[in-house]
Write a protein that holds these residues in place. Structure first.
Motif, mmCIF file in Angstrom:
data_model
loop_
_atom_site.group_PDB
_atom_site.id
_atom_site.type_symbol
_atom_site.label_atom_id
_atom_site.label_comp_id
_atom_site.label_asym_id
_atom_site.label_seq_id
_atom_site.Cartn_x
_atom_site.Cartn_y
_atom_site.Cartn_z
ATOM 1 N N SER A 57 0.700 -1.326 0.077
ATOM 2 C CA SER A 57 0.064 -0.052 -0.119
ATOM 3 C C SER A 57 0.889 1.278 0.265
ATOM 4 N N LYS A 58 1.886 1.284 0.680
ATOM 5 C CA LYS A 58 2.986 2.373 0.613
ATOM 6 C C LYS A 58 3.928 2.387 -0.591
ATOM 7 N N GLN A 59 3.647 1.473 -1.338
ATOM 8 C CA GLN A 59 4.379 1.394 -2.730
ATOM 9 C C GLN A 59 3.691 2.171 -3.858
ATOM 10 N N LYS A 60 4.145 3.243 -4.716
ATOM 11 C CA LYS A 60 3.345 3.777 -5.630
ATOM 12 C C LYS A 60 2.796 3.071 -6.679
ATOM 13 N N GLN A 61 3.027 2.148 -7.062
ATOM 14 C CA GLN A 61 2.486 1.270 -8.299
ATOM 15 C C GLN A 61 1.477 0.311 -7.696
ATOM 16 N N ALA A 62 2.188 -0.702 -6.483
ATOM 17 C CA ALA A 62 1.492 -1.721 -5.931
ATOM 18 C C ALA A 62 0.275 -1.233 -5.516
ATOM 19 N N SER A 63 0.208 0.120 -4.791
ATOM 20 C CA SER A 63 -0.952 0.663 -3.936
ATOM 21 C C SER A 63 -2.205 0.677 -5.004
ATOM 22 N N ASN A 64 -1.850 0.809 -6.469
ATOM 23 C CA ASN A 64 -2.926 0.828 -7.085
ATOM 24 C C ASN A 64 -3.658 -0.890 -7.249
ATOM 25 N N VAL A 65 -2.675 -1.663 -7.232
ATOM 26 C CA VAL A 65 -3.325 -3.055 -7.107
ATOM 27 C C VAL A 65 -4.037 -3.203 -6.076
ATOM 28 N N VAL A 66 -3.538 -2.937 -4.761
ATOM 29 C CA VAL A 66 -4.459 -3.211 -3.631
ATOM 30 C C VAL A 66 -5.730 -2.374 -3.675
ATOM 31 N N GLU A 67 -5.744 -1.162 -4.074
ATOM 32 C CA GLU A 67 -7.071 -0.538 -4.166
ATOM 33 C C GLU A 67 -7.935 -1.360 -5.231
ATOM 34 N N ALA A 68 -7.599 -1.814 -6.181
ATOM 35 C CA ALA A 68 -8.236 -2.557 -7.174
ATOM 36 C C ALA A 68 -8.813 -3.874 -6.418
ATOM 37 N N MET A 69 -7.872 -4.594 -5.775
ATOM 38 C CA MET A 69 -8.486 -5.520 -4.916
ATOM 39 C C MET A 69 -9.444 -5.486 -3.955
ATOM 40 N N LEU A 70 -9.414 -4.426 -3.383
ATOM 41 C CA LEU A 70 -10.682 -3.956 -2.528
ATOM 42 C C LEU A 70 -11.840 -3.704 -3.311
ATOM 43 N N ARG A 71 -11.662 -3.086 -4.260
ATOM 44 C CA ARG A 71 -12.912 -2.780 -5.217
ATOM 45 C C ARG A 71 -13.523 -3.851 -5.859
ATOM 46 N N LEU A 72 -12.698 -5.016 -6.522
ATOM 47 C CA LEU A 72 -12.979 -5.809 -7.234
ATOM 48 C C LEU A 72 -12.924 -7.399 -6.778
ATOM 49 N N GLY A 73 -12.432 -7.226 -5.448
ATOM 50 C CA GLY A 73 -12.211 -8.770 -4.949
ATOM 51 C C GLY A 73 -13.723 -9.106 -4.151
ATOM 52 N N ASP A 74 -13.933 -10.187 -3.602
ATOM 53 C CA ASP A 74 -15.315 -10.390 -2.824
ATOM 54 C C ASP A 74 -14.984 -10.238 -1.382
ATOM 55 N N ASP A 75 -16.138 -10.342 -0.536
ATOM 56 C CA ASP A 75 -16.301 -9.886 0.697
ATOM 57 C C ASP A 75 -15.186 -10.450 1.603
ATOM 58 N N ARG A 76 -14.860 -11.762 1.397
ATOM 59 C CA ARG A 76 -13.796 -12.305 2.144
ATOM 60 C C ARG A 76 -12.472 -11.869 2.199
ATOM 61 N N GLN A 77 -12.175 -11.514 0.632
ATOM 62 C CA GLN A 77 -10.939 -11.027 0.508
ATOM 63 C C GLN A 77 -10.645 -9.354 1.008
ATOM 64 N N ARG A 78 -11.881 -8.913 0.730
ATOM 65 C CA ARG A 78 -11.913 -7.359 1.257
ATOM 66 C C ARG A 78 -11.648 -7.116 2.660
ATOM 67 N N GLN A 79 -12.260 -7.994 3.356
ATOM 68 C CA GLN A 79 -12.255 -8.206 4.784
ATOM 69 C C GLN A 79 -10.910 -8.374 5.495
ATOM 70 N N GLN A 80 -10.309 -9.560 4.727
ATOM 71 C CA GLN A 80 -8.975 -9.802 5.369
ATOM 72 C C GLN A 80 -7.940 -8.555 5.031
ATOM 73 N N ILE A 81 -8.095 -7.932 3.844
ATOM 74 C CA ILE A 81 -7.022 -6.876 3.791
ATOM 75 C C ILE A 81 -7.341 -5.815 4.878
ATOM 76 N N VAL A 82 -8.447 -5.264 5.368
ATOM 77 C CA VAL A 82 -8.778 -4.492 6.150
ATOM 78 C C VAL A 82 -8.409 -4.874 7.455
ATOM 79 N N GLN A 83 -8.689 -6.189 7.786
ATOM 80 C CA GLN A 83 -8.288 -6.603 9.124
ATOM 81 C C GLN A 83 -6.656 -6.627 9.299
ATOM 82 N N GLU A 84 -6.083 -6.788 8.422
ATOM 83 C CA GLU A 84 -4.470 -6.462 8.419
ATOM 84 C C GLU A 84 -4.263 -5.245 8.684
#
Length: 403
Positions: free
Chosen positions: A286-313
């Motif tokens: 998330s603190k890396q310029k390019q990879a942060s775009n992928v993390v954002e996309a994962m939050l938008r496009l992933g399922d509920d389980r994946q989204r919740q696991q990212i936020v839990q971390e």
């Protein structure tokens, strides 16, 4: 003998030739006008040359000539010996209009001429526009024939500032044609189109990682993910997933990974999710310029389980700032120039519930500190909106209680 007794030059011309002569005169007039303007406003010359009076008046005259029977023959004869029109700053507009409004016979003639010129024109400034117009206007079979001529030269075009646009358009158009044919049960046509696009597909698949890291090549890989039909699309996605570790943090590669998240298979999203969460790597990415775009996309496009696991971390981890002070990862991310967008996206996509409440609670308790950080301004704005919404809800409840 008076002047009027001499026959004029135009009296020996057919109506088509008169129209063509008029077109030539109009072209010269516009060239002179543009030349004078360039003398006064040199810095605007390129824009004027491309979108000045010539484009409108010259194109209209060319359409008039093309729709006349004699004019059509006249233009076809001239095109046979006027190769410079393809890539001319003005002539390319005429060819484009002929492709759009010309008769079927004229289009067939242009298609035959273009087959031997497709590659060279695709890498030229104005010629690439003619080829792209041809892909829009010619018959499906002629389009397939033109695209097949790229065999062995796909990488050459993809490395070119002009040619990459032609390859991208070729991918989108031919796969659309193949998809429609397959859906209509026209298997022979579908096979023809796939065979024509095959040279492009094979060269891209063999060099996916290399192309995904290239300023122009990454666009073609993205078009493949968007438009390719099975089983070719799966081949491209397999190559992307195999290279994702090197693409996540790359300037251009991260866009290819995002496209795989958007248009890929569930298994592709699972593989990318595993990479960004392995060993609690969400905060790092998330603190890396390019990879942060992928993390954002994962939050938008992933399922509920994946989204919740990212936020839990994000909620459970802690970071140490520049002053050796330990703070919650959510706060550290909110102050970061790139990770703050991940926090903002999480606040947007999370459904109402415990995680969302905890996020807002942590951020609201440190709002005063966040207001001092430039990178947190978007989050502060969301906090103010959330606080205002909560106050309005409380006011509504009080009003209802009084009733």
């Amino acid at each position: 003998m008076g002047y009027n007794t001499y026959p004029s030059y135009h009296s020996h011309l057919s109506s088509a030739e008169e129209s063509a002569a008029s077109l030539g005169s109009e072209c010269r007039s516009n060239r002179r006008r543009l030349s004078k303007k360039r003398g006064k406003e040199k810095k605007y010359a390129p824009t004027m040359a491309l979108s000045g009076d010539f484009e409108e008046s010259g194109s209209l005259l060319s359409i008039k000539v093309a729709k006349d029977q004699d004019g059509s023959r006249f233009i076809q004869q001239r095109l046979a010996v006027a190769d410079e029109l393809w890539n001319d700053v003005y002539g390319n507009f005429i060819v484009q209009k002929l492709l759009e409004f010309g008769t079927d016979g004229m289009k067939e003639g242009l298609a035959k001429r273009l087959r031997s010129e497709t590659l060279s024109l695709s890498t030229r400034v104005y010629g690439c526009r003619v080829i792209q117009k041809a892909l829009d206007e010619l018959s499906n079979r002629d389009v397939a024939s033109l695209i097949s001529t790229f065999k062995g030269n796909v990488l050459l075009c993809l490395n070119d500032h002009n040619g990459n646009h032609v390859i991208q358009k070729s991918i989108s158009i031919l796969f659309k044609m193949a998809k429609e044919s397959r859906e209509n049960g026209e298997d022979d046509l579908c096979t023809l189109y796939l065979e024509s696009i095959d040279p492009i597909v094979e060269e891209i698949i063999q060099s996916v990682e290399l192309l995904a890291k290239h300023a122009y090549g990454c666009r073609a890989v993205q078009r493949m993910v968007e438009y390719a039909i099975e089983p070719l699309r799966s081949k491209v996605l397999d190559s992307i997933i195999a290279s994702q570790d090197s693409l996540l943090c790359h300037t251009y590669g991260n866009y290819v990974v995002q496209k795989a998240l958007e248009h890929g298979r569930p298994s592709d999203r699972d593989a990318i999710f595993k990479s960004i969460t392995l060993d609690n790597s969400v905060i790092k990415f998330s603190k890396q310029k390019q990879a942060s775009n992928v993390v954002e996309a994962m939050l938008r496009l992933g399922d509920d389980r994946q989204r919740q696991q990212i936020v839990q971390e994000m909620l459970n981890c802690f970071c140490v700032d520049h002053y050796n002070v330990t703070e919650n990862a959510v706060l550290s991310m909110s102050k970061d120039p790139y990770a703050n967008y991940v926090v903002k996206t999480a606040l947007k996509v999370l459904q109402e519930g415990e995680q969302r409440d905890r996020l807002f609670s942590i951020l609201l308790s440190h709002q005063a500190d966040l207001e001092e950080v430039p990178f947190a301004k978007h989050i502060v704005a969301m906090l103010n909106t959330h606080r205002q919404s909560g106050e309005e809800d409380t006011a509504m409840v009080n009003v209802e209680d009084k009733k």
